[in-house]
Design a protein around this motif. Structure first.
Motif, mmCIF file in Angstrom:
data_model
loop_
_atom_site.group_PDB
_atom_site.id
_atom_site.type_symbol
_atom_site.label_atom_id
_atom_site.label_comp_id
_atom_site.label_asym_id
_atom_site.label_seq_id
_atom_site.Cartn_x
_atom_site.Cartn_y
_atom_site.Cartn_z
ATOM 1 N N ASP A 91 -15.201 -19.326 6.035
ATOM 2 C CA ASP A 91 -16.627 -19.140 6.330
ATOM 3 C C ASP A 91 -17.327 -18.431 5.175
ATOM 4 O OD1 ASP A 91 -16.315 -20.391 8.721
ATOM 5 O OD2 ASP A 91 -16.688 -18.634 9.979
ATOM 6 N N GLN A 92 -16.629 -17.497 4.520
ATOM 7 C CA GLN A 92 -17.233 -16.806 3.375
ATOM 8 C C GLN A 92 -17.439 -17.765 2.205
ATOM 9 O OE1 GLN A 92 -18.291 -13.294 3.263
ATOM 10 N NE2 GLN A 92 -19.421 -14.428 1.679
ATOM 11 N N LYS A 117 -19.687 -17.997 10.734
ATOM 12 C CA LYS A 117 -20.040 -16.592 10.944
ATOM 13 C C LYS A 117 -21.284 -16.224 10.147
ATOM 14 C CE LYS A 117 -15.231 -15.155 11.661
ATOM 15 N NZ LYS A 117 -14.102 -14.347 11.117
ATOM 16 N N ASP A 118 -22.030 -15.286 10.684
ATOM 17 C CA ASP A 118 -23.253 -14.829 10.027
ATOM 18 C C ASP A 118 -22.875 -13.891 8.885
ATOM 19 O OD1 ASP A 118 -25.835 -14.282 9.352
ATOM 20 O OD2 ASP A 118 -26.221 -12.942 11.037
ATOM 21 N N LEU A 119 -22.597 -14.484 7.727
ATOM 22 C CA LEU A 119 -22.155 -13.728 6.561
ATOM 23 C C LEU A 119 -23.197 -13.815 5.454
ATOM 24 C CD1 LEU A 119 -18.472 -15.035 6.468
ATOM 25 C CD2 LEU A 119 -19.216 -12.798 7.279
ATOM 26 N N SER A 163 -19.006 -23.540 13.805
ATOM 27 C CA SER A 163 -19.624 -22.246 14.075
ATOM 28 C C SER A 163 -19.305 -21.342 12.893
ATOM 29 C CB SER A 163 -19.073 -21.648 15.375
ATOM 30 O OG SER A 163 -19.637 -20.371 15.607
#
Length: 296
Positions: A129-130, A34-36, A32
């Motif tokens: 995630d970034q 993150k929306d980045l 999952s």
């Protein structure tokens, strides 16, 4: 006679059952991300640091950037790096960012198949995630190349990809690198690069008969590399014994020129040419600082 007949009949059946269990053994953990918003410039830099361009570009045969096809002969067979361009059929153009994250951090394809550890995914498990978003943004800018890479040519039993699940259970123990507060920021940055994306231990650590790195001998050098060469130890003690300093090592990572005036050869020359020469001076200094101050 009857006993041997039973054994002769049962053995293939047991082998088939074992293979079926391996085939359906689930190993993927849903990612999952993150929306980045990804930064393609930072992603391209991280890709250089990670060796993506060097391993997935068959420049010697005129291959397009990241189109794969680079040959890697080993004792287990011959690997060919896959196409990482945005072509939807032969590359990763049909992937989602979750597929991308699963491949990098877990070493598992979108179909759920384990990748061979010639792909150094164990070192990418610490990508945030970034980091994933930045890399994804960078890879989305790569022009598609509608050309399939070659299929791996593996020796039996290593051609049975499901067997990698056993290998992973034995040797794949991903860890997330955490900052060590008592160490300096430059040391921690160097640790992240060396132990993570730059995957120095992939070449500078000896391996056992199954191709797994001998963790207790990390960075102690390897006698056999896929190209037939060998790698020197790059532990703190070994580097200091050879007279390396932070300055000379940082300079060598930029130019390939060693303190004695000689130059790096073999695969290390490629690492400099396609990777470390593109890094910032601060990051090259961080690598040198960590290696020379590393305790083991």
């Amino acid at each position: 006679m009857r006993r041997w007949l039973i054994v002769a009949i049962a053995t293939p059946a047991l082998a088939g059952a074992a293979f079926a269990v391996l085939h359906f053994w689930p190993i993927v953990k849903p990612e999952s991300v993150k929306d980045l918003t990804g930064d393609p410039g930072k992603g391209a830099y991280l890709a250089r640091m990670s060796g993506c361009i060097a391993c997935h570009t068959n420049a010697a045969e005129g291959g397009k950037p990241l189109a794969g096809g680079l040959r890697l002969p080993t004792d287990f067979g011959t690997f060919y790096s896959p196409n990482l361009t945005t072509d939807p059929q032969h590359g990763i153009g049909s992937w989602t960012i979750e597929d991308f994250a699963t491949a990098l951090r877990q070493g598992i394809s979108p179909e759920g198949a384990p990748y061979y550890p010639s792909f150094p995914y164990p070192f990418y498990s610490s990508f945030s995630d970034q980091d994933i978003a930045d890399l994804w943004a960078a890879f989305k800018t790569v022009p598609p190349v509608a050309k399939a890479s070659k299929t791996h040519d593996m020796l039996p039993p290593f051609n049975l990809r499901a067997g990698l699940k056993v290998w992973r259970a034995l040797y794949h123990q991903p860890e997330t690198l955490k900052q060590i507060p008592e160490k300096s920021p430059i040391w921690n940055r160097g640790r992240f690069i060396v132990e993570g994306p730059a995957h120095c231990a992939a070449c500078h650590t000896p391996r056992n008969m199954l191709g797994a790195r001998q963790a207790e001998m990390a960075l102690h050098g390897a006698e056999t590399l896929p190209d037939g060469g060998k790698s020197p130890p790059i532990t703190s003690a070994a580097l200091k014994k050879e007279g390396w300093t932070v300055g000379s090592l940082s300079y060598a990572l930029k130019t390939g020129i060693m303190p004695n005036g000689d130059v790096f050869g073999g695969s290390m020359a490629e690492v400099v040419r396609d990777g470390t020469t593109f890094l910032t001076e601060d990051d090259r200094e961080a690598i040198a600082t960590y290696l020379l101050e590393r305790e083991k």
